[in-house]
Design an enzyme around this catalytic site. Sequence first.
Site, short mmCIF file in Angstrom:
data_model
loop_
_atom_site.label_atom_id
_atom_site.label_comp_id
_atom_site.label_asym_id
_atom_site.label_seq_id
_atom_site.Cartn_x
_atom_site.Cartn_y
_atom_site.Cartn_z
N ASN A 106 -10.61 9.08 8.15
CA ASN A 106 -11.00 10.23 7.33
C ASN A 106 -11.36 11.40 8.24
OD1 ASN A 106 -10.82 8.64 4.97
ND2 ASN A 106 -12.79 7.75 5.47
N ARG B 133 -12.97 14.19 7.61
CA ARG B 133 -13.93 15.04 6.91
C ARG B 133 -15.33 14.49 7.06
NH1 ARG B 133 -11.99 11.39 2.93
NH2 ARG B 133 -13.70 10.00 2.41
N LEU C 138 -5.98 -9.56 3.86
CA LEU C 138 -7.20 -10.24 4.32
C LEU C 138 -8.04 -10.54 3.09
CD1 LEU C 138 -8.01 -7.87 7.34
CD2 LEU C 138 -6.67 -9.98 7.38
N LYS D 199 -17.73 3.47 -3.31
CA LYS D 199 -18.87 2.94 -2.57
C LYS D 199 -20.14 3.08 -3.40
CE LYS D 199 -16.62 4.01 1.76
NZ LYS D 199 -16.38 5.06 2.75
N HIS E 178 -13.28 0.50 -5.92
CA HIS E 178 -13.01 1.35 -4.75
C HIS E 178 -13.96 2.54 -4.66
CE1 HIS E 178 -9.77 -1.21 -3.67
NE2 HIS E 178 -9.15 -1.01 -4.80
N HIS F 19 -15.92 -3.92 5.06
CA HIS F 19 -15.46 -2.57 5.38
C HIS F 19 -16.47 -1.96 6.33
CE1 HIS F 19 -14.02 1.65 4.11
NE2 HIS F 19 -15.04 1.83 4.93
N GLY G 37 -7.94 4.87 -0.07
CA GLY G 37 -9.00 4.62 -1.04
C GLY G 37 -8.68 3.51 -2.02
N GLY G 38 -7.58 2.79 -1.81
CA GLY G 38 -7.33 1.59 -2.61
C GLY G 38 -6.47 1.79 -3.85
N LYS H 32 0.85 -1.20 0.00
CA LYS H 32 0.00 0.00 0.00
C LYS H 32 0.88 1.25 0.00
CE LYS H 32 -3.98 -1.89 2.54
NZ LYS H 32 -4.94 -1.65 3.62
C1 MV4 Z 1 -7.03 -4.24 2.54
C2 MV4 Z 1 -7.70 -5.38 2.02
C3 MV4 Z 1 -7.26 -6.61 2.46
N1 MV4 Z 1 -6.24 -6.71 3.35
N2 MV4 Z 1 -6.03 -4.38 3.43
C4 MV4 Z 1 -9.09 -1.01 -0.27
C5 MV4 Z 1 -9.35 0.43 0.00
C6 MV4 Z 1 -8.47 0.79 1.12
N3 MV4 Z 1 -9.13 1.78 1.95
C7 MV4 Z 1 -8.22 -0.48 1.84
N4 MV4 Z 1 -8.60 -1.54 0.95
C8 MV4 Z 1 -8.36 -2.83 1.26
N5 MV4 Z 1 -7.38 -3.01 2.18
C9 MV4 Z 1 -5.65 -5.60 3.81
N6 MV4 Z 1 -4.64 -5.71 4.65
C10 MV4 Z 1 -8.75 -5.21 1.11
C11 MV4 Z 1 -9.06 -3.92 0.71
C12 MV4 Z 1 -10.14 -3.81 -0.24
C13 MV4 Z 1 -11.33 -3.15 0.08
C14 MV4 Z 1 -11.53 -2.56 1.30
C15 MV4 Z 1 -12.70 -1.90 1.60
C16 MV4 Z 1 -13.70 -1.86 0.67
C17 MV4 Z 1 -13.55 -2.43 -0.57
C18 MV4 Z 1 -12.35 -3.08 -0.88
C19 MV4 Z 1 -12.21 -3.67 -2.12
C20 MV4 Z 1 -11.04 -4.31 -2.43
C21 MV4 Z 1 -10.00 -4.37 -1.49
#
Ligand code: MV4
Length: 447
Positions: A289, A291, A203, A237, A235, A208, A164-165, A158
Amino acid sequence: MFEKVLIANRGEIALRIHRACREMGIKTVAVHSTADVNAMNVRLADETVCIGPPAARDSYMNVAAIISAAAITGADAIHPGLGFLAEDADFATTVEEHGFTFIGPSAEHIRLMGNKVAAKEAVRKLGIPTVPGSVGAVRDVAAAETAARAIGYPVLIKAAAGGGGRGMKVACNPTELARMLPIARNEAASYFGCGDVYLERHLERPRHIEIQILGDGQGGIVHLGERDCSLQRSHQKVLEETPSPALNGEERGRLSGLAVVALRDLGYKGAGTLEFLHQDGEFFFIEMNTRLQVEHPITEMISGIDIVREQIRIAAGAPLGYRQADISFCGHAIECRINAESPDTFLPCPGRVTDYHAPGGLGVRVDSALYHGYEVPPYYDSLISKLIVHGKSRNECLMRLRRALEEYVIGGIETTIPLHQRLAAAGDFIDGDYDVHWLERFVGDRA
Ligand code: MV4
């Protein structure tokens, strides 16, 4: 209290902030680009200032033009809304240096949470569980491989300045990690202006779940419950609900307890949201966030608290004036984000709205700046309306959602209303049985 607030945003969120100001007896200044002369929020504002051409970087992101507009109109405070300058710590500082109040958290907290590595480290020290990962950014491939061995594969790369992905990459073994690390660093440097990357255990099927917080910076801090935002595509919503159908009472209490204790220690001022991944009964903090969020209305529907009003009161120096025990949560709420997009290809579909009829009735709220004859400009985010429904139970809420979607008419442009109609009839969604990858499969299965 402020007499006049400048709203540094556009569209439905600018109108949302205008509404809160009006109900508080505060005059509003709408700033707008040349593309938004006929916008509903501009029509309703007490004063308006054109701050530049359509491109956001020359108007809604133009700090000098916004500060000048505040000075000319004699505004007391600036509300940044969301997106644009809302999480720009330098903007918050500039606003205050020019003698205006920034309606939001301290520049210091905005800056801290903007760096995802620093944010994660800060909240971990406050006792919040985070995803097992590298301690800070990884310097080189050797350091990354050492960290990944301790974390266990698959790992996720990351960007520290990301969020936000965007720019995330999964590596399933050391070879993939060595290949992807330099790519991820280059992408992070070009997207975010900072090449730092960090690693986390990947994961595979999380939800979320985020929690809404209000702090007054004077020791008062409350939570307003969680929101389940797992239904996302690319990414973005698509639909949010509260309470989360995935949590039991014990999990809900654990999450809110963690969030309140941490942000009290931080002395947080303003509205904020802590984002978590939830899997197998465990919560892992990922980002915060600083905001107002697009999905704030579902929280308002179950708590009865006007979050924008609270942001303004807190910025004006007022204490919260109530405690956690004074807040009660009632029923269930769902928000559908309606975009000017093809419901099949998701390509933007700006243009003139030739027919408009919004749903109404008990438990139905529409946050939108649309009107009959409005021309959706092609320059900005394609969100044009939010349909929010409330019911005593999740089932009542779902029945009401289907009824409201059936009534909603937006003619002349394509919208994502048909996608929401399909979603509201999908078995897994009705059962509350979905993770962050579910919606991609649901929309992909049809293409
Ligand atoms: C992750 C994850 C799996 N494992 N982190 C995507 C957006 C960012 N805010 C964090 N995200 C993710 N982080 C770990 N360690 C999977 C995602 C993710 C995801 C998270 C929230 C909502 C939609 C998503 C879609 C794909 C991946």
